[in-house]
Design a protein around this motif. Structure first.
Motif, PDB file in Angstrom:
ATOM      1  N   VAL A  23       3.239  15.767   7.181  1.00  0.00           N
ATOM      2  CA  VAL A  23       4.159  15.694   8.070  1.00  0.00           C
ATOM      3  C   VAL A  23       4.080  14.094   8.745  1.00  0.00           C
ATOM      4  CG1 VAL A  23       5.087  16.298  10.365  1.00  0.00           C
ATOM      5  CG2 VAL A  23       4.818  17.991   8.574  1.00  0.00           C
ATOM      6  N   LEU A  24       2.892  13.773   9.163  1.00  0.00           N
ATOM      7  CA  LEU A  24       2.536  12.577   9.440  1.00  0.00           C
ATOM      8  C   LEU A  24       2.896  11.508   8.722  1.00  0.00           C
ATOM      9  CD1 LEU A  24      -0.913  13.138  11.489  1.00  0.00           C
ATOM     10  CD2 LEU A  24       1.180  12.982  12.591  1.00  0.00           C
ATOM     11  N   LEU A  25       2.569  11.523   7.514  1.00  0.00           N
ATOM     12  CA  LEU A  25       2.903  10.627   6.477  1.00  0.00           C
ATOM     13  C   LEU A  25       4.413  10.184   6.382  1.00  0.00           C
ATOM     14  CD1 LEU A  25       0.396  11.047   3.775  1.00  0.00           C
ATOM     15  CD2 LEU A  25       0.394   8.957   5.333  1.00  0.00           C
ATOM     16  N   ARG A  26       5.326  11.565   6.311  1.00  0.00           N
ATOM     17  CA  ARG A  26       6.787  11.474   6.296  1.00  0.00           C
ATOM     18  C   ARG A  26       7.598  10.685   7.396  1.00  0.00           C
ATOM     19  NH1 ARG A  26       8.745  13.550   1.860  1.00  0.00           N
ATOM     20  NH2 ARG A  26       7.454  15.262   0.421  1.00  0.00           N
ATOM     21  N   ASN A  27       6.752  10.832   8.332  1.00  0.00           N
ATOM     22  CA  ASN A  27       7.409  10.443   9.675  1.00  0.00           C
ATOM     23  C   ASN A  27       6.820   9.216  10.277  1.00  0.00           C
ATOM     24  OD1 ASN A  27       9.611  12.983  10.662  1.00  0.00           O
ATOM     25  ND2 ASN A  27       7.569  13.890   9.784  1.00  0.00           N
ATOM     26  N   SER A  28       6.200   8.694   9.579  1.00  0.00           N
ATOM     27  CA  SER A  28       5.567   7.347  10.044  1.00  0.00           C
ATOM     28  C   SER A  28       5.631   6.276   8.923  1.00  0.00           C
ATOM     29  CB  SER A  28       4.256   7.563  10.595  1.00  0.00           C
ATOM     30  OG  SER A  28       3.165   7.955   9.523  1.00  0.00           O
ATOM     31  N   VAL A  29       4.381   6.239   8.103  1.00  0.00           N
ATOM     32  CA  VAL A  29       4.289   5.343   7.168  1.00  0.00           C
ATOM     33  C   VAL A  29       5.521   5.449   5.862  1.00  0.00           C
ATOM     34  CG1 VAL A  29       2.958   4.322   5.342  1.00  0.00           C
ATOM     35  CG2 VAL A  29       1.786   5.243   7.452  1.00  0.00           C
ATOM     36  N   LEU A  30       5.930   6.667   5.729  1.00  0.00           N
ATOM     37  CA  LEU A  30       6.558   6.772   4.562  1.00  0.00           C
ATOM     38  C   LEU A  30       8.118   7.067   4.898  1.00  0.00           C
ATOM     39  CD1 LEU A  30       4.271   8.459   2.007  1.00  0.00           C
ATOM     40  CD2 LEU A  30       4.860   6.091   1.895  1.00  0.00           C
ATOM     41  N   LYS A  31       8.360   7.144   6.020  1.00  0.00           N
ATOM     42  CA  LYS A  31       9.604   7.281   6.695  1.00  0.00           C
ATOM     43  C   LYS A  31      10.677   6.646   5.838  1.00  0.00           C
ATOM     44  CE  LYS A  31      12.047   8.161  11.155  1.00  0.00           C
ATOM     45  NZ  LYS A  31      12.105   8.107  12.382  1.00  0.00           N
ATOM     46  N   LYS A  32      11.678   7.361   5.413  1.00  0.00           N
ATOM     47  CA  LYS A  32      13.079   6.818   4.685  1.00  0.00           C
ATOM     48  C   LYS A  32      14.191   6.664   5.780  1.00  0.00           C
ATOM     49  CE  LYS A  32      11.860   8.931   0.345  1.00  0.00           C
ATOM     50  NZ  LYS A  32      12.137   9.702  -0.661  1.00  0.00           N
ATOM     51  N   ILE A  33      14.873   5.460   5.471  1.00  0.00           N
ATOM     52  CA  ILE A  33      16.060   5.272   6.396  1.00  0.00           C
ATOM     53  C   ILE A  33      17.457   5.813   5.504  1.00  0.00           C
ATOM     54  CG2 ILE A  33      17.612   3.441   7.267  1.00  0.00           C
ATOM     55  CD1 ILE A  33      15.070   1.764   7.424  1.00  0.00           C
ATOM     56  N   PRO A  34      17.820   6.797   5.883  1.00  0.00           N
ATOM     57  CA  PRO A  34      19.250   7.162   5.217  1.00  0.00           C
ATOM     58  C   PRO A  34      20.222   6.094   4.861  1.00  0.00           C
ATOM     59  CG  PRO A  34      18.782   8.482   7.463  1.00  0.00           C
ATOM     60  CD  PRO A  34      17.785   7.064   7.320  1.00  0.00           C
ATOM     61  N   TYR A  61       0.812  -1.170  -0.140  1.00  0.00           N
ATOM     62  CA  TYR A  61      -0.050   0.174   0.022  1.00  0.00           C
ATOM     63  C   TYR A  61       0.792   1.240  -0.108  1.00  0.00           C
ATOM     64  CZ  TYR A  61       1.073   0.727   4.982  1.00  0.00           C
ATOM     65  OH  TYR A  61       1.695   0.612   6.160  1.00  0.00           O
ATOM     66  N   LYS A  62       2.188   0.990   0.439  1.00  0.00           N
ATOM     67  CA  LYS A  62       2.975   2.037   0.439  1.00  0.00           C
ATOM     68  C   LYS A  62       3.404   2.717  -0.903  1.00  0.00           C
ATOM     69  CE  LYS A  62       5.258   1.261   4.633  1.00  0.00           C
ATOM     70  NZ  LYS A  62       6.669   0.697   5.503  1.00  0.00           N
ATOM     71  N   ASN A  63       3.294   1.857  -1.909  1.00  0.00           N
ATOM     72  CA  ASN A  63       3.401   2.210  -3.383  1.00  0.00           C
ATOM     73  C   ASN A  63       2.468   3.338  -3.930  1.00  0.00           C
ATOM     74  OD1 ASN A  63       4.415  -0.752  -3.224  1.00  0.00           O
ATOM     75  ND2 ASN A  63       5.563   0.044  -4.946  1.00  0.00           N
ATOM     76  N   TYR A  64       1.167   3.194  -3.237  1.00  0.00           N
ATOM     77  CA  TYR A  64       0.008   4.197  -3.810  1.00  0.00           C
ATOM     78  C   TYR A  64       0.213   5.312  -2.955  1.00  0.00           C
ATOM     79  CZ  TYR A  64      -2.008  -0.087  -5.787  1.00  0.00           C
ATOM     80  OH  TYR A  64      -2.210  -1.414  -6.374  1.00  0.00           O
ATOM     81  N   LEU A  65       0.884   5.354  -1.775  1.00  0.00           N
ATOM     82  CA  LEU A  65       0.980   6.488  -0.930  1.00  0.00           C
ATOM     83  C   LEU A  65       2.202   7.270  -1.158  1.00  0.00           C
ATOM     84  CD1 LEU A  65      -0.145   5.399   2.683  1.00  0.00           C
ATOM     85  CD2 LEU A  65      -1.583   6.571   0.994  1.00  0.00           C
ATOM     86  N   LEU A  66       2.990   6.779  -2.116  1.00  0.00           N
ATOM     87  CA  LEU A  66       4.266   7.251  -2.317  1.00  0.00           C
ATOM     88  C   LEU A  66       4.484   8.866  -2.859  1.00  0.00           C
ATOM     89  CD1 LEU A  66       7.325   6.596  -2.604  1.00  0.00           C
ATOM     90  CD2 LEU A  66       7.137   6.180  -4.950  1.00  0.00           C
ATOM     91  N   HIS A  67       3.598   9.190  -3.420  1.00  0.00           N
ATOM     92  CA  HIS A  67       3.265  10.841  -4.244  1.00  0.00           C
ATOM     93  C   HIS A  67       2.100  11.402  -3.151  1.00  0.00           C
ATOM     94  CE1 HIS A  67       6.082   9.817  -7.228  1.00  0.00           C
ATOM     95  NE2 HIS A  67       5.315   8.671  -7.786  1.00  0.00           N
ATOM     96  N   ALA A  68       1.797  10.860  -2.105  1.00  0.00           N
ATOM     97  CA  ALA A  68       0.753  11.498  -1.282  1.00  0.00           C
ATOM     98  C   ALA A  68       1.414  12.805  -0.664  1.00  0.00           C
ATOM     99  CB  ALA A  68       0.020  10.661  -0.229  1.00  0.00           C
ATOM    100  N   PRO A  69       2.529  12.663   0.028  1.00  0.00           N
ATOM    101  CA  PRO A  69       3.102  14.022   0.546  1.00  0.00           C
ATOM    102  C   PRO A  69       3.152  15.203  -0.413  1.00  0.00           C
ATOM    103  CG  PRO A  69       4.466  12.164   1.081  1.00  0.00           C
ATOM    104  CD  PRO A  69       3.580  11.749   0.190  1.00  0.00           C
ATOM    105  N   PHE A  70       3.614  14.667  -1.551  1.00  0.00           N
ATOM    106  CA  PHE A  70       3.748  16.019  -2.802  1.00  0.00           C
ATOM    107  C   PHE A  70       2.494  16.582  -3.048  1.00  0.00           C
ATOM    108  CE2 PHE A  70       3.658  16.980  -7.111  1.00  0.00           C
ATOM    109  CZ  PHE A  70       4.529  18.078  -7.245  1.00  0.00           C
ATOM    110  N   LEU A  71       1.317  15.783  -3.282  1.00  0.00           N
ATOM    111  CA  LEU A  71      -0.020  16.035  -3.548  1.00  0.00           C
ATOM    112  C   LEU A  71      -0.547  16.914  -2.333  1.00  0.00           C
ATOM    113  CD1 LEU A  71      -1.484  12.877  -5.227  1.00  0.00           C
ATOM    114  CD2 LEU A  71      -0.494  15.150  -6.458  1.00  0.00           C
TER     115      LEU A  71
END
Length: 327
Positions: free
Chosen positions: A316-327, A48-58
């Motif tokens: 902010v919630l999406l970027r820091n939870s579900v879509l959080k990236k590991i450096p 499901y993360k694939n579908y939310l990938l561009h959600a922060p940008f939108l």
């Protein structure tokens, strides 16, 4: 809906280069993995993360749009409307000398005049009407207005003793003329009501009539009072005694005033006669008046501001939870 600062909407054009930049950035930053054959991954289920990938940008784009709308200040309002109504401009010149307290009309001359004048005003909702009071002096009780609620309240408060006693008919006409002379109406009328003869003032009645004529103003004169004698309340100590006073109306002058200005003279010897006089005047020609109507504007930016805040919060919630990236 309208915008108070509509020029801010041009900021929406900035979204175009921002979207182009995002697309180019995504192409350059995509990770790649070289393998000899990708058929083995053809039926791999997508997260499901694939579908939310561009959600922060939108969400960020949507927040920017909403912020720009807030800056443009959206408002709800009705359009300005110009309408034409039929009416004439009328000044009521009413005698408030103490002789108007005589009770040959019921309850007295002044109260009878006020009642009939109020009825007359109610019957002409589209007219500009004002009130001039005179006795030994004169003043404008209410300038020309279509706000008849205020006008009727002013009439209710009319009483004798407001100004120096006497009967300055000429001054009463002159004061009313000053309120009508600049009017653009086709019909301009003064309705003068008195129960006496001119005995005060710096302007004679006929001079005032000539001034009215020069401005195209017609004067309708009303002599109010019975013939002969009239009962007049005279205070004695804490009581009131009635004395008979002669009714002295200068009908000759009132007739000449009306004749000079193409008006008419009327004699009102009773309440019913006074009502008939106003009904006769009510048959005057009418002219068109332009009226501009408008409504108050209400600010509607609050909902847009709240929606922008929720979009930023959700990003902010999406970027820091579900879509959080590991450096």
């Amino acid at each position: 809906m309208v915008f108070a600062n509509i020029e801010y909407l041009f900021l929406l054009l900035l979204l175009i280069p921002y979207i182009v930049w995002y697309i180019l950035k995504q192409k350059k930053s995509e990770a790649t993995l070289q393998i000899s054959d990708a058929r083995v991954y053809a039926h791999t289920p997508k997260s499901y993360k694939n579908y939310l990938l561009h959600a922060p940008f939108l969400l960020r784009c949507l927040a920017l749009v909403l912020v720009i709308l807030v800056l443009a200040r959206p408002q709800t309002t009705n359009k300005w409307q110009n309408s034409e109504i039929e009416g004439i401009d009328i000044m009521l010149a009413i005698d408030v000398s103490t002789s108007m307290l005589a009770e040959d009309l019921k309850p007295n001359r002044l109260e009878a005049a006020k009642d009939v004048a109020a009825e007359f005003i109610n019957g002409r909702p589209n007219d500009n009407i004002g009130i001039t009071l005179f006795a030994g002096e004169t003043f404008t009780q209410c300038p020309l207005t279509v706000d008849h609620a205020v006008l009727l309240d002013m009439i209710h408060n009319i009483k004798c003793g407001l100004i120096t006693d006497g009967t300055a008919v000429g001054m009463g006409i002159a004061n009313a003329v000053t309120r009508l002379k600049d009017s653009k109406a086709k019909s301009k009328v003064i309705i003068l009501l008195t129960d006496g003869t001119n005995n005060k003032g710096d302007i004679s009645p006929m001079t005032a009539a000539e001034i009215a004529k020069s401005f195209g103003i017609r004067v309708y004169t009303i002599g109010v009072g019975t013939n002969g004698m009239a009962p007049y309340p005279y205070p004695v100590g804490n009581t009131v005694q009635y004395v008979s006073m002669p009714v002295e109306i200068d009908e000759k002058t009132l007739t000449e005033i009306a004749g000079t200005t193409d008006g008419n003279y009327f004699r009102a010897t009773s309440n019913s006669k006074l009502k008939e006089v106003y009904e006769e005047i009510d048959k005057l020609e009418k002219t068109k008046l332009n009226v501009k109507e408008y409504s108050k504007r209400d600010e509607e930016y609050h909902l847009f501001a709240l929606a922008a805040f929720l979009c930023v919060l959700l990003e902010v919630l999406l970027r820091n939870s579900v879509l959080k990236k590991i450096p």
